[in-house]
Scaffold this motif. Structure first.
Motif, short mmCIF file in Angstrom:
data_model
loop_
_atom_site.label_atom_id
_atom_site.label_comp_id
_atom_site.label_asym_id
_atom_site.label_seq_id
_atom_site.Cartn_x
_atom_site.Cartn_y
_atom_site.Cartn_z
N VAL A 295 0.95 -1.21 -0.07
CA VAL A 295 -0.22 0.34 0.11
C VAL A 295 0.87 1.18 -0.03
N TYR A 296 0.52 2.25 -0.63
CA TYR A 296 1.15 3.54 -0.94
C TYR A 296 0.23 4.48 -0.71
N VAL A 495 -7.75 7.62 -6.99
CA VAL A 495 -7.49 8.05 -5.51
C VAL A 495 -7.36 9.71 -5.34
N LEU A 496 -6.90 10.22 -6.30
CA LEU A 496 -6.66 11.58 -6.43
C LEU A 496 -7.90 12.60 -6.68
N LEU A 497 -8.78 11.93 -7.25
CA LEU A 497 -10.22 12.41 -7.64
C LEU A 497 -10.94 12.40 -6.25
N LEU A 498 -10.82 11.17 -5.72
CA LEU A 498 -11.52 11.20 -4.40
C LEU A 498 -11.07 12.02 -3.21
N ARG A 499 -9.74 11.92 -3.31
CA ARG A 499 -9.14 12.97 -2.20
C ARG A 499 -9.45 14.34 -2.39
N GLU A 500 -9.56 14.72 -3.65
CA GLU A 500 -10.34 16.11 -4.07
C GLU A 500 -11.43 16.39 -3.57
N ALA A 505 -8.54 7.88 0.49
CA ALA A 505 -8.37 6.70 -0.55
C ALA A 505 -6.71 6.41 -0.48
N ARG A 506 -6.23 5.13 -0.91
CA ARG A 506 -5.08 4.87 -1.06
C ARG A 506 -4.60 4.02 -2.08
N VAL A 534 -7.60 0.41 -5.92
CA VAL A 534 -7.75 1.55 -5.01
C VAL A 534 -8.42 0.86 -3.85
N GLU A 535 -8.15 1.52 -2.55
CA GLU A 535 -8.79 1.13 -1.12
C GLU A 535 -9.38 2.47 -0.72
N VAL A 536 -10.62 2.47 -0.48
CA VAL A 536 -11.55 3.62 -0.07
C VAL A 536 -12.16 3.41 1.36
N PHE A 537 -11.80 4.38 2.20
CA PHE A 537 -11.98 4.04 3.79
C PHE A 537 -13.43 4.56 3.78
#
Length: 723
Positions: A295-296, A495-500, A505-506, A534-537
């Motif tokens: 995981v990163y 990941v980046l779109l979800l973080r935005e 997400a990771r 992707v893993e979403v929390f």
């Protein structure tokens, strides 16, 4: 009345039957040995002694076998004692299979020395099924079919020949004609044997294709015990990937076809290469899963890294040598969340990094090392590389949730800011795109679904995508310039779109589920299955996997996928795609697409052709069918049928006159019936053997006599019953 014991039957003299039974058994023995189910001594003894036993049994078939039976009984006791000795150290179900295979081999070999009769050969042939089943349970690939086909052909031929009566059961023909008839050479026996073999093979194939896929959860325990493993000193939890260069340097990396560069300390989106189709591991699991590796959580515009590289040791249990992973700092899962226990066993085929691949969330690990380490993300590392032949097992507690559960998950968890990190120089248009995709959505579930759908609609998976220009953000370039990329690009973009959008997400790397082998039920995982997702929390539930590239493997397959047949066809297609030259492969693909576009008319045409062929075959059979008897022959057939109804059938070797004499001498046959039978028989013999033949009047008289004989036979007593 004196009771007598039933006869055990005469010895079997047919060499063909013995050869077929011995060959079927030998193929089954080879199949078991080919799976590595026996030690060298047992394998050599089984392969050489079984044929010798059938030869010995043939030579001794007419002699007393008391001494042989005593020796064989002692041999069976020795084999069984050895089996019990091997079983003393067994702690799981899987450890029973290899000793059991050796026991089956010895039983088959010893039995080969005492098969004097046909029923003994039948036992050998039937028991070869057990050996084939044992070999199939140990097989890892479809190469097992190379043994199934000849075994089915030999068994089918044996079944055909064994259906013939024994010579001792066949009545001798008395008073046979001494007329020499030149025997005709015919291929009928060969055709019959071939037909029987094909029927057995077709039936076995049909049953195999219609067989439901058995759940892998029937074996609850891992296949080995790890007591006494030696700890490894000085291991710090780092990842070692032997297929990558030690110092790759800056810029894009051309990686090896046998080494995925994502297993290490970073994932560079500028790396390019194509992985091979070599099988890296086989996985026994009751359901498909994404085999999680690393995981990163930190992205700088081109590379993914882990913000926390520290690891903690996992020490083996003193009871069974297993490692308990336990709760990780960033799990975020409620202890009351519903999960499913999934047991996986990994059989490594080619050397892999020292990362243990597991289904999420791993709770217990069985691994042959004295120490394991785990990072905060649940990635497990070993102090040794995963070398070919290594086997390890994992017990995971996979979350069981519904869309309603995910949609109702809400709230924030302190300390998860690392999973909202964005590159400092990320262009503003990426944030605008995320806002446009998730506009009006408030739940994590709806936002994740919207982003995944947008990516699957507006981007393409392309292994030929060129590297990004120097100095540009790889995700931004993918989203707004090329729209083409690897799974790493698609997963990074999600990941980046979800973080935005404010969703933690990771980025995860590992292997896809692979293809389920239709014969063994194992998942064949290849180098080319190396994958990123992707893993979403979800607060209270934990991390849920999303695969925007291909879609997460379905743990509850449809009714059609519960059977082996579709996987067999896919496996055949994959084999053909690798075996055929490129021009032929392109032509086959074009043909398949053309067929797909015209499936309905082609199906209707196939049905019409099939019906026409069936009609033609039926007409041909009607033409080949012998015509019904006419004239005096028809009258004689009526007479024979009437007498057969009274228990007085005419044997095929008995002439009409001999049959008439037998009927006349039977006190149970009325004289009137004998007279009518004499009229019919005489007319039939004149019609068949006289040069002058019979007149129409005589034929009419014979027909009338046959009718009256049928009426008289209806009231006559049955054969053997006194009047």
């Amino acid at each position: 009345m004196r009771l007598t014991r039933p006869s055990k039957g005469p010895p079997e003299d047919s060499i063909a039957l013995r050869l077929l039974a011995a060959a079927a058994v030998e193929v089954a023995i080879v199949a078991v040995v080919a799976q590595g189910a026996a030690d060298a001594l047992t394998a050599a003894a089984a392969l050489t002694l079984a044929p010798l036993g059938y030869w010995f049994s043939y030579r001794q078939r007419h002699r007393s076998a008391v001494a042989t039976k005593v020796v064989l009984a002692v041999g069976l006791m020795v084999a069984f004692t050895a089996f019990l000795q091997q079983m003393r150290g067994a702690t799981t179900v899987d450890e029973v299979r290899l000793p059991l295979a050796s026991l089956f081999l010895w039983v088959q070999v010893l039995h080969a020395f005492d098969v004097p009769r046909r029923r003994d050969l039948a036992f050998s042939t039937v028991s070869s099924v057990i050996l084939m089943a044992e070999a199939g349970s140990l097989s890892f690939d479809a190469g097992f079919l190379l043994f199934v086909v000849p075994w089915a052909a030999l068994s089918g031929a044996w079944l055909f020949l064994s259906g013939r009566p024994h010579p001792s059961d066949t009545a001798r023909i008395v008073d046979e004609r001494r007329r020499f008839v030149r025997p005709r050479r015919t291929a009928a026996p060969a055709r019959s044997i071939g037909t029987a073999s094909l029927a057995v093979l077709a039936a076995a194939t049909g049953v195999f294709l219609a067989t439901p896929r058995l759940p892998g959860a029937i074996v609850q325990a891992p296949p080995f015990s790890l007591r006494g493993a030696t700890p490894v000193d000085g291991y710090d939890g780092g990842v070692s990937n032997p297929g990558l260069p030690a110092h790759p340097g800056g810029g894009p990396t051309e990686f090896s076809p046998t080494a995925y560069p994502g297993f290490g300390d970073s994932v560079d989106l500028r790396s390019r290469g194509r992985l091979s189709n070599t099988i890296v591991m086989r996985v026994r699991s009751p359901q498909a899963a994404l085999w999680r590796g690393q995981v990163y959580d930190t992205f700088d515009g081109t590379r993914w890294t882990a913000s926390d590289e520290t690891t903690e040791p996992l020490l083996p249990s003193s009871d069974d040598g297993s490692y308990g992973v336990g709760q990780r700092p960033d799990d975020g899962r409620s202890p009351y969340a519903l999960t499913r226990r999934v047991v996986q066993t990994f059989y490594v085929q080619t050397q892999q990094p020292n990362v243990l691949f597991t289904a999420a969330d791993a709770q217990t690990v069985y691994f042959p090392a004295g120490e394991l380490r785990v990072d905060r993300y649940g990635s497990i590392r070993a102090p040794i590389l995963l070398d070919p032949g290594l086997v390890y097992s994992v017990i995971s507690q996979v979350p069981v949730v519904t869309a309603g559960d995910l949609r109702s998950s809400s709230g924030t968890v302190p300390g998860f800011e690392r999973y909202l990190q964005l590159p400092a120089d990320l262009p503003s248009r990426d944030g605008a795109l995320a806002a446009r995709i998730t506009a009006g959505l408030t739940t994590t579930y709806d936002k994740a679904a919207a982003v995944q759908t947008w990516l699957q609609t507006h981007t393409e998976y392309d292994l030929e995508a060129p590297p990004e220009p120097e100095g540009v953000d790889a995700v931004d370039h993918f989203l707004f310039e090329t729209h083409r990329g690897f799974c790493e690009h698609i997963a990074s973009a999600m990941v980046l779109l979800l973080r935005e959008s404010g969703v933690p997400a990771r980025f995860v790397v590992g292997f896809g589920a692979g293809e389920r082998n239709p014969l063994t039920g194992y998942f064949d995982v290849r180098e080319s299955d190396a994958h990123a997702w992707v893993e979403v929390f979800y607060p209270g539930i934990g991390w849920m996997p999303y695969d925007p590239t291909f879609g997460v493997p379905n743990a509850n397959p449809s009714a059609a996928s519960r059977f082996i047949a579709p996987e067999v066809f896919r496996a055949v297609g994959r084999w053909l795609s690798n075996a055929l030259p490129e021009p032929v492969r392109r032509a086959a693909v074009a043909t398949a697409r053309a067929i797909g576009r015209n499936a309905l008319p082609l199906l209707l045409a196939a049905i019409v052709v099939a019906l026409a062929l069936l009609g033609r075959t039926a007409r041909r059979r009607r033409r080949q069918r012998p015509p019904p008897p006419v004239g005096a022959a028809a009258a004689f057939a009526t007479l024979a049928e009437a007498l057969a109804a009274t228990g007085r059938s005419r044997p095929a070797h008995r002439t009409p006159s001999e049959f008439l004499l037998e009927v006349s001498a039977d006190p149970g046959v009325p004289p009137a019936l004998v007279a009518e039978a004499r009229t019919v028989v005489r007319a039939f013999e004149r019609e068949r053997f006289s040069a002058a033949g019979v007149s129409a009047v005589e034929v009419a008289e014979a027909a009338a006599a046959a009718g009256r004989a049928r009426e008289l036979a209806a009231t006559a007593p049955r054969a053997g019953v006194p009047r």
